[in-house]
Design a protein around this motif. Structure first.
Motif, PDB file in Angstrom:
ATOM      1  N   LEU A  83     118.988  23.028   7.180  1.00 21.69           N
ATOM      2  CA  LEU A  83     120.288  23.262   7.774  1.00 21.69           C
ATOM      3  C   LEU A  83     120.108  24.749   8.350  1.00 21.69           C
ATOM      4  O   LEU A  83     120.182  25.584   9.353  1.00 21.69           O
ATOM      5  N   GLN A  84     118.909  25.846   7.495  1.00 18.48           N
ATOM      6  CA  GLN A  84     119.502  27.458   8.153  1.00 18.48           C
ATOM      7  C   GLN A  84     118.361  27.676   8.710  1.00 18.48           C
ATOM      8  O   GLN A  84     118.579  28.074   9.812  1.00 18.48           O
ATOM      9  N   ASN A  85     117.404  27.235   8.618  1.00 18.09           N
ATOM     10  CA  ASN A  85     116.624  27.032   9.838  1.00 18.09           C
ATOM     11  C   ASN A  85     115.524  25.625  10.075  1.00 18.09           C
ATOM     12  O   ASN A  85     114.608  25.132   8.826  1.00 18.09           O
ATOM     13  N   PRO A  86     115.831  24.461  10.595  1.00 18.08           N
ATOM     14  CA  PRO A  86     115.746  23.314  11.250  1.00 18.08           C
ATOM     15  C   PRO A  86     113.965  23.787  11.033  1.00 18.08           C
ATOM     16  O   PRO A  86     113.074  22.215  10.993  1.00 18.08           O
ATOM     17  N   TYR A  87     113.171  24.164  11.751  1.00 20.98           N
ATOM     18  CA  TYR A  87     112.223  24.198  11.906  1.00 20.98           C
ATOM     19  C   TYR A  87     110.844  24.458  11.444  1.00 20.98           C
ATOM     20  O   TYR A  87     110.052  24.975  11.119  1.00 20.98           O
ATOM     21  N   HIS A  88     112.147  24.978  10.458  1.00 23.09           N
ATOM     22  CA  HIS A  88     110.846  25.524   8.804  1.00 23.09           C
ATOM     23  C   HIS A  88     109.678  24.477   8.433  1.00 23.09           C
ATOM     24  O   HIS A  88     108.804  24.795   7.983  1.00 23.09           O
ATOM     25  N   PHE A  89     110.112  23.378   7.960  1.00 18.74           N
ATOM     26  CA  PHE A  89     108.977  22.653   7.607  1.00 18.74           C
ATOM     27  C   PHE A  89     108.186  21.999   8.479  1.00 18.74           C
ATOM     28  O   PHE A  89     107.705  20.685   8.171  1.00 18.74           O
ATOM     29  N   ASN A  90     108.734  21.692   9.932  1.00 20.88           N
ATOM     30  CA  ASN A  90     108.020  21.170  11.203  1.00 20.88           C
ATOM     31  C   ASN A  90     108.103  22.309  12.151  1.00 20.88           C
ATOM     32  O   ASN A  90     108.586  22.319  12.945  1.00 20.88           O
ATOM     33  N   ILE A 119     118.258   6.452  -8.849  1.00 19.75           N
ATOM     34  CA  ILE A 119     117.659   7.819  -8.321  1.00 19.75           C
ATOM     35  C   ILE A 119     117.767   8.864  -7.326  1.00 19.75           C
ATOM     36  O   ILE A 119     117.332  10.004  -7.653  1.00 19.75           O
ATOM     37  N   ILE A 120     119.129   8.418  -6.950  1.00 23.59           N
ATOM     38  CA  ILE A 120     119.713   9.807  -6.337  1.00 23.59           C
ATOM     39  C   ILE A 120     120.214  10.760  -6.837  1.00 23.59           C
ATOM     40  O   ILE A 120     119.834  12.066  -6.247  1.00 23.59           O
ATOM     41  N   LEU A 121     120.889  10.680  -8.121  1.00 25.46           N
ATOM     42  CA  LEU A 121     121.612  11.045  -9.400  1.00 25.46           C
ATOM     43  C   LEU A 121     120.276  12.222  -9.729  1.00 25.46           C
ATOM     44  O   LEU A 121     120.208  13.162 -10.009  1.00 25.46           O
ATOM     45  N   LEU A 122     118.633  11.989  -9.450  1.00 29.43           N
ATOM     46  CA  LEU A 122     117.814  12.232 -10.243  1.00 29.43           C
ATOM     47  C   LEU A 122     117.104  13.088  -9.187  1.00 29.43           C
ATOM     48  O   LEU A 122     117.026  14.561  -9.701  1.00 29.43           O
ATOM     49  N   PHE A 123     117.650  12.928  -8.114  1.00 30.05           N
ATOM     50  CA  PHE A 123     116.349  13.921  -7.119  1.00 30.05           C
ATOM     51  C   PHE A 123     117.879  14.991  -6.551  1.00 30.05           C
ATOM     52  O   PHE A 123     117.101  15.461  -5.829  1.00 30.05           O
ATOM     53  N   LYS A 124     118.218  14.328  -6.552  1.00 26.41           N
ATOM     54  CA  LYS A 124     120.308  15.057  -5.732  1.00 26.41           C
ATOM     55  C   LYS A 124     119.700  16.578  -6.506  1.00 26.41           C
ATOM     56  O   LYS A 124     120.021  17.226  -4.659  1.00 26.41           O
ATOM     57  N   ALA A 125     119.987  17.192  -6.797  1.00 26.92           N
ATOM     58  CA  ALA A 125     120.132  19.415  -6.925  1.00 26.92           C
ATOM     59  C   ALA A 125     119.053  19.085  -6.293  1.00 26.92           C
ATOM     60  O   ALA A 125     119.422  19.975  -5.330  1.00 26.92           O
ATOM     61  N   GLU A 126     117.766  19.678  -6.475  1.00 31.83           N
ATOM     62  CA  GLU A 126     116.678  19.554  -5.885  1.00 31.83           C
ATOM     63  C   GLU A 126     116.290  19.308  -4.172  1.00 31.83           C
ATOM     64  O   GLU A 126     115.917  20.212  -3.078  1.00 31.83           O
ATOM     65  N   TRP A 127     116.950  17.741  -3.625  1.00 36.28           N
ATOM     66  CA  TRP A 127     117.305  17.410  -2.499  1.00 36.28           C
ATOM     67  C   TRP A 127     118.649  18.374  -2.094  1.00 36.28           C
ATOM     68  O   TRP A 127     118.422  18.785  -0.719  1.00 36.28           O
ATOM     69  N   GLU A 128     119.367  18.863  -2.127  1.00 36.50           N
ATOM     70  CA  GLU A 128     120.376  19.497  -2.099  1.00 36.50           C
ATOM     71  C   GLU A 128     120.057  20.805  -1.870  1.00 36.50           C
ATOM     72  O   GLU A 128     120.173  22.087  -0.850  1.00 36.50           O
ATOM     73  N   ILE A 129     119.004  21.828  -2.760  1.00 34.33           N
ATOM     74  CA  ILE A 129     118.026  22.767  -2.588  1.00 34.33           C
ATOM     75  C   ILE A 129     118.395  22.680  -0.978  1.00 34.33           C
ATOM     76  O   ILE A 129     117.688  23.887  -0.297  1.00 34.33           O
ATOM     77  N   THR A 130     116.860  21.631  -0.846  1.00 35.00           N
ATOM     78  CA  THR A 130     115.862  21.536   0.046  1.00 35.00           C
ATOM     79  C   THR A 130     116.867  21.102   1.425  1.00 35.00           C
ATOM     80  O   THR A 130     116.208  22.193   2.482  1.00 35.00           O
ATOM     81  N   ALA A 131     117.193  20.744   1.382  1.00 39.63           N
ATOM     82  CA  ALA A 131     118.395  20.205   2.099  1.00 39.63           C
ATOM     83  C   ALA A 131     119.275  21.231   3.099  1.00 39.63           C
ATOM     84  O   ALA A 131     119.687  22.040   4.407  1.00 39.63           O
ATOM     85  N   LYS A 132     119.680  22.792   2.128  1.00 42.34           N
ATOM     86  CA  LYS A 132     120.386  23.786   2.534  1.00 42.34           C
ATOM     87  C   LYS A 132     119.572  24.735   3.473  1.00 42.34           C
ATOM     88  O   LYS A 132     119.671  25.302   4.822  1.00 42.34           O
TER      89      LYS A 132
END
Length: 233
Positions: free
Chosen positions: A155-162, A139-152
């Motif tokens: 990290l650049q702006n932690p409040y961007h999503f909140n 399951i992690i392999l399926l989501f990994k690529a898009e999760w890594e994009i979102t996580a990056k």
């Protein structure tokens, strides 16, 4: 369990094919991809409920492995984004889940529910895959690529999503107290992007308006509108 290659998948169909879990040959995956509007004796709802918990576990494992030094507060905020309905709906679109979903005529013609259905089906598929394989690894392999994009981005702006947290931090740092939200349900239409309208006021000095499919989404939108006004000042 089928050992999957460490790679990005172009679609959920490709992932299921490599996993030997296509709906044409696996009844549980067929159930996950059958919307309740089809009116069969089985549908996606129970697997969606189960898959919600599976995705939270998989996202937690992804964060723990990839960002072990991130503090718990940030981990919680990032996980909330990685499993949010809007994120899952966008993931489902990118991964062409629509081509696999079985829908009844009512759902087919309800354009306002498309995003909601995508998110629900992604959760249901995750639930079915976990039951079949008893692990979050694939399951992690399926989501990994898009999760890594979102996580990056996170990290650049932690409040961007909140935006609510960012607005609250700003208001308190200026001794203006807590933002005050008034959120009203404007319609009963499931999946309607304008279902809820939210107004946020900060000490009668700053006001923002937002809309969303849920109260939470509308309030985040209102807070974002406030922050954008601050940036424009």
């Amino acid at each position: 369990m089928t050992q999957l290659p460490i790679k990005s998948f172009s679609s959920i169909h490709e992932f299921l094919e490599i996993s030997n879990l296509l709906p044409s040959s696996d009844a549980l995956v067929l159930e996950a991809l059958t919307h309740s509007s089809v009116k069969k004796h089985y549908n996606h709802e129970q697997l969606e409920f189960f898959g919600d918990a599976v995705l939270r576990l998989a996202a937690s494992e992804f964060i723990r492995n990839g960002y072990p030094t991130m503090d718990v507060g940030q981990q919680s905020s990032l996980r909330s984004q990685l499993v949010s309905d809007s994120w899952l709906a966008n993931f489902g679109k990118i991964m062409n889940i629509d081509e696999l979903i079985l829908k009844g005529s009512d759902a087919m013609h309800d354009v306002t529910a498309i995003k909601t259905i995508r998110a629900e089906m992604v959760e249901a598929v995750a639930g079915a895959v976990y039951i079949r394989q008893q692990t979050t690894k694939n399951i992690i392999l399926l989501f990994k690529a898009e999760w890594e994009i979102t996580a990056k981005k996170f990290l650049q702006n932690p409040y961007h999503f909140n935006c609510k947290s960012a607005l609250q931090e700003w208001s308190q740092s200026h001794q203006l107290g807590l933002p005050n939200y008034t959120t009203i349900e404007q319609s009963k239409l499931h999946g309607d992007d304008l279902r809820f309208r939210s107004i946020v006021i900060v000490s009668e000095q700053l006001e923002g308006e937002g809309w969303g499919r849920s109260r939470k989404e509308a309030e985040q939108s209102a807070a974002k509108n406030c922050l954008q006004r601050l940036d424009a000042q």
